[in-house]
Design a protein around this motif. Structure first.
Motif, PDB file in Angstrom:
ATOM      1  N   ARG A 100       1.061  -1.158   0.097  1.00 61.07           N
ATOM      2  CA  ARG A 100      -0.021  -0.142  -0.135  1.00 61.07           C
ATOM      3  C   ARG A 100       0.843   1.212   0.036  1.00 61.07           C
ATOM      4  NH1 ARG A 100      -3.125  -3.559  -0.968  1.00 61.07           N
ATOM      5  NH2 ARG A 100      -4.773  -4.471   0.616  1.00 61.07           N
ATOM      6  N   ARG A 101       0.216   2.317  -0.537  1.00 62.38           N
ATOM      7  CA  ARG A 101       1.000   3.434  -0.520  1.00 62.38           C
ATOM      8  C   ARG A 101       1.505   4.167   0.995  1.00 62.38           C
ATOM      9  NH1 ARG A 101      -1.418   4.055  -5.422  1.00 62.38           N
ATOM     10  NH2 ARG A 101      -0.092   4.815  -7.055  1.00 62.38           N
TER      11      ARG A 101
ATOM     12  N   ALA B 202      -3.944   7.764  -1.847  1.00 61.52           N
ATOM     13  CA  ALA B 202      -3.229   8.001  -0.309  1.00 61.52           C
ATOM     14  C   ALA B 202      -4.241   8.575   0.765  1.00 61.52           C
ATOM     15  CB  ALA B 202      -2.077   8.819  -0.522  1.00 61.52           C
ATOM     16  N   ALA B 203      -5.181   9.381   0.119  1.00 59.89           N
ATOM     17  CA  ALA B 203      -6.138  10.043   1.100  1.00 59.89           C
ATOM     18  C   ALA B 203      -7.284   9.544   1.443  1.00 59.89           C
ATOM     19  CB  ALA B 203      -6.179  11.473   0.525  1.00 59.89           C
ATOM     20  N   PHE B 204      -7.828   8.412   0.562  1.00 61.93           N
ATOM     21  CA  PHE B 204      -9.155   7.906   0.856  1.00 61.93           C
ATOM     22  C   PHE B 204      -8.918   6.371   1.079  1.00 61.93           C
ATOM     23  CE2 PHE B 204     -10.097  11.859  -1.063  1.00 61.93           C
ATOM     24  CZ  PHE B 204     -11.382  12.293  -0.416  1.00 61.93           C
ATOM     25  N   ASP B 205      -7.899   5.849   0.940  1.00 58.87           N
ATOM     26  CA  ASP B 205      -7.608   4.349   1.071  1.00 58.87           C
ATOM     27  C   ASP B 205      -7.817   3.981   2.527  1.00 58.87           C
ATOM     28  OD1 ASP B 205      -7.046   1.878   1.037  1.00 58.87           O
ATOM     29  OD2 ASP B 205      -4.960   2.132   0.254  1.00 58.87           O
ATOM     30  N   ASP B 206      -8.835   3.003   2.729  1.00 62.57           N
ATOM     31  CA  ASP B 206      -9.089   2.938   4.154  1.00 62.57           C
ATOM     32  C   ASP B 206      -8.886   1.453   4.440  1.00 62.57           C
ATOM     33  OD1 ASP B 206     -11.210   2.158   2.682  1.00 62.57           O
ATOM     34  OD2 ASP B 206     -12.836   2.803   4.067  1.00 62.57           O
ATOM     35  N   ARG B 207      -8.338   0.593   3.349  1.00 66.67           N
ATOM     36  CA  ARG B 207      -7.902  -0.874   3.660  1.00 66.67           C
ATOM     37  C   ARG B 207      -7.187  -0.993   4.646  1.00 66.67           C
ATOM     38  NH1 ARG B 207      -5.584  -1.767  -2.294  1.00 66.67           N
ATOM     39  NH2 ARG B 207      -4.895   0.254  -1.883  1.00 66.67           N
ATOM     40  N   PRO B 208      -7.237  -1.981   5.485  1.00 67.55           N
ATOM     41  CA  PRO B 208      -6.549  -2.135   6.694  1.00 67.55           C
ATOM     42  C   PRO B 208      -4.931  -2.498   6.434  1.00 67.55           C
ATOM     43  CG  PRO B 208      -8.203  -4.277   6.320  1.00 67.55           C
ATOM     44  CD  PRO B 208      -8.302  -3.201   5.788  1.00 67.55           C
ATOM     45  N   LEU B 209      -4.162  -2.209   7.096  1.00 67.68           N
ATOM     46  CA  LEU B 209      -2.667  -2.573   6.915  1.00 67.68           C
ATOM     47  C   LEU B 209      -2.339  -3.957   7.413  1.00 67.68           C
ATOM     48  CD1 LEU B 209      -0.970   0.822   8.327  1.00 67.68           C
ATOM     49  CD2 LEU B 209      -1.679  -0.117   5.883  1.00 67.68           C
TER      50      LEU B 209
ATOM     51  N   GLN C  15      -4.454  -3.798  10.819  1.00 65.34           N
ATOM     52  CA  GLN C  15      -4.728  -2.687  11.552  1.00 65.34           C
ATOM     53  C   GLN C  15      -5.572  -1.889  10.847  1.00 65.34           C
ATOM     54  OE1 GLN C  15      -1.034  -0.706  13.665  1.00 65.34           O
ATOM     55  NE2 GLN C  15      -1.659   0.942  12.204  1.00 65.34           N
ATOM     56  N   ALA C  16      -6.697  -1.053  11.420  1.00 68.77           N
ATOM     57  CA  ALA C  16      -7.582  -0.329  10.764  1.00 68.77           C
ATOM     58  C   ALA C  16      -7.076   1.019  10.350  1.00 68.77           C
ATOM     59  CB  ALA C  16      -8.643  -0.072  11.766  1.00 68.77           C
ATOM     60  N   VAL C  17      -7.398   1.574   9.335  1.00 68.35           N
ATOM     61  CA  VAL C  17      -6.685   2.889   8.731  1.00 68.35           C
ATOM     62  C   VAL C  17      -8.027   3.841   8.852  1.00 68.35           C
ATOM     63  CG1 VAL C  17      -5.943   3.952   6.871  1.00 68.35           C
ATOM     64  CG2 VAL C  17      -5.024   1.765   7.418  1.00 68.35           C
ATOM     65  N   ARG C  18      -7.701   4.744   9.507  1.00 73.08           N
ATOM     66  CA  ARG C  18      -8.921   5.957   9.649  1.00 73.08           C
ATOM     67  C   ARG C  18      -8.410   7.221   9.213  1.00 73.08           C
ATOM     68  NH1 ARG C  18      -8.930   2.748  14.292  1.00 73.08           N
ATOM     69  NH2 ARG C  18     -10.707   1.742  14.888  1.00 73.08           N
ATOM     70  N   PRO C  19      -8.862   7.359   7.805  1.00 74.93           N
ATOM     71  CA  PRO C  19      -8.575   8.495   6.944  1.00 74.93           C
ATOM     72  C   PRO C  19      -8.868   9.718   7.753  1.00 74.93           C
ATOM     73  CG  PRO C  19      -9.194   6.939   5.343  1.00 74.93           C
ATOM     74  CD  PRO C  19      -9.533   6.530   6.674  1.00 74.93           C
ATOM     75  N   ASP C  20      -8.183  11.063   7.387  1.00 75.16           N
ATOM     76  CA  ASP C  20      -8.423  12.286   8.165  1.00 75.16           C
ATOM     77  C   ASP C  20      -9.606  12.957   7.285  1.00 75.16           C
ATOM     78  OD1 ASP C  20      -8.837  14.609   9.444  1.00 75.16           O
ATOM     79  OD2 ASP C  20      -6.679  15.131   9.138  1.00 75.16           O
TER      80      ASP C  20
END
Length: 343
Positions: free
Chosen positions: A150-151, A296-303, A252-257
């Protein structure tokens, strides 16, 4: 073991590896034949249980420094079956994969290794999520690297493959100044070994299967679990191999700002309006650049991050120390006992 896999691709569309969901046939969570053991006072063993027997073999002992600056590591006996049976890599399978286009070889081999680990008598897979990722050599070097999945994630790398096949079973993993080490569970073979000669021939033909590594977060390094001879053949022929790296993963969940997302969208909308007005200071932005920024800004796929698990043991620390003392005496390195005992 039931195994379900799916291909993973990078944001650029390159094959990254396999995501493996592993489940026991009966739904229970048993430890695999090859597993980490975590004991009192930070003492670690890699234990391999022998099929059809109550006996086990210790593949390595390790202990963390009290200041967490590194790990003392001691290789155990070589006499243990490999997690990938030799029949998995017979000449017909090797030739079949060598005939594939270059881009299809690692995806094909990843399935071979995944299936062998699911069925083999010395597997290290336990139930849960695993990743089996490709690590390729950088052109003209013995440095190896993955593409970032992922980026938002960094790449994985390996720099000391030339030094991996150590005769000395004793090694210090320096976390302060060192890099991710590559650790061998077997000593190098004699150069006239028949199997080694065959793998050297495959290396010259560029038909060498990848070397299988297991990333252990407790060591912050890689262990060669299958392919010691293949790596030795590659070194002797100066033909860098590819690696497949297995690691136990958690999501690990990703929570975009939302505020950052809104600011990016507003910026692009403002830029588009100014372009429409033909303002001289504005130039079109490339589609690839826009896509990269939006992903990069909207990708909410988990790491998919690494986390190695071990099985707690009630064995007393004194027993671990006695085993290390006996092993060091057997290799003529008793003077290193104080370093292992200090904690």
């Amino acid at each position: 073991m039931n195994l379900h896999w799916k291909d993973l691709e990078t944001d650029g569309g390159q094959w990254f590896g396999l995501a493996l969901q592993c489940r026991m046939d009966d739904g229970r969570h048993r430890k695999p034949p090859l597993h980490l053991e975590s004991g009192d006072n930070g003492r670690i063993r890699l234990v391999q249980e022998c099929a059809g027997s109550d006996e086990s073999v210790v593949r390595f002992w390790a202990t963390l420094l009290s200041d967490y600056e590194g790990v003392y590591w001691l290789r155990g006996a070589d006499e243990a079956p490999a997690p990938v049976p030799a029949s998995t890599l017979d000449s017909a399978i090797v030739e079949r994969h060598a005939a594939l286009p270059q881009a299809q070889r690692l995806p094909g081999w990843s399935r071979v290794f995944a299936q062998a680990l699911a069925e083999g008598p010395a597997s290290f897979l336990y139930p849960g999520l695993w990743v089996l990722m490709a690590m390729r050599p950088k052109p003209g070097t013995w440095t190896f690297e993955t593409e970032p999945l992922r980026r938002a994630q960094a790449s994985w790398w390996l720099e000391d493959a030339r030094d991996a096949l150590r005769e000395d079973p004793l090694f210090f993993i320096d976390w302060w100044h060192g890099r991710y080490p590559l650790l061998n569970l077997r000593a190098p073979a004699a150069v006239d070994d028949g199997r080694l000669k065959w793998w050297r021939k495959k290396a010259r033909e560029e038909a060498l299967p990848p070397v299988l590594l297991w990333y252990l977060s407790c060591l912050n390094g890689y262990v060669i679990v299958d392919g010691h001879l293949r790596l030795q053949a590659a070194l002797l022929e100066d033909r860098p191999p590819s690696f497949l790296v297995a690691y136990s993963a958690y999501e690990q969940a990703v929570r975009p700002d939302p505020a950052a997302q809104r600011a990016i969208l507003d910026s692009y909308e403002r830029h588009a309006r100014e372009l429409a007005l033909r303002l001289p200071q504005r130039r079109p932005i490339g589609t690839d650049s826009i896509n990269a920024t939006l992903i990069a800004a909207f990708d909410d796929r988990p790491l998919l991050l690494p986390r190695s698990y071990g099985w707690a043991t009630r064995r007393p620390e004194a027993q671990w120390l006695d085993e290390v003392r006996a092993r060091l005496a057997a290799i003529g390195r008793s003077e290193a006992m104080d370093e292992f005992a200090a904690r």
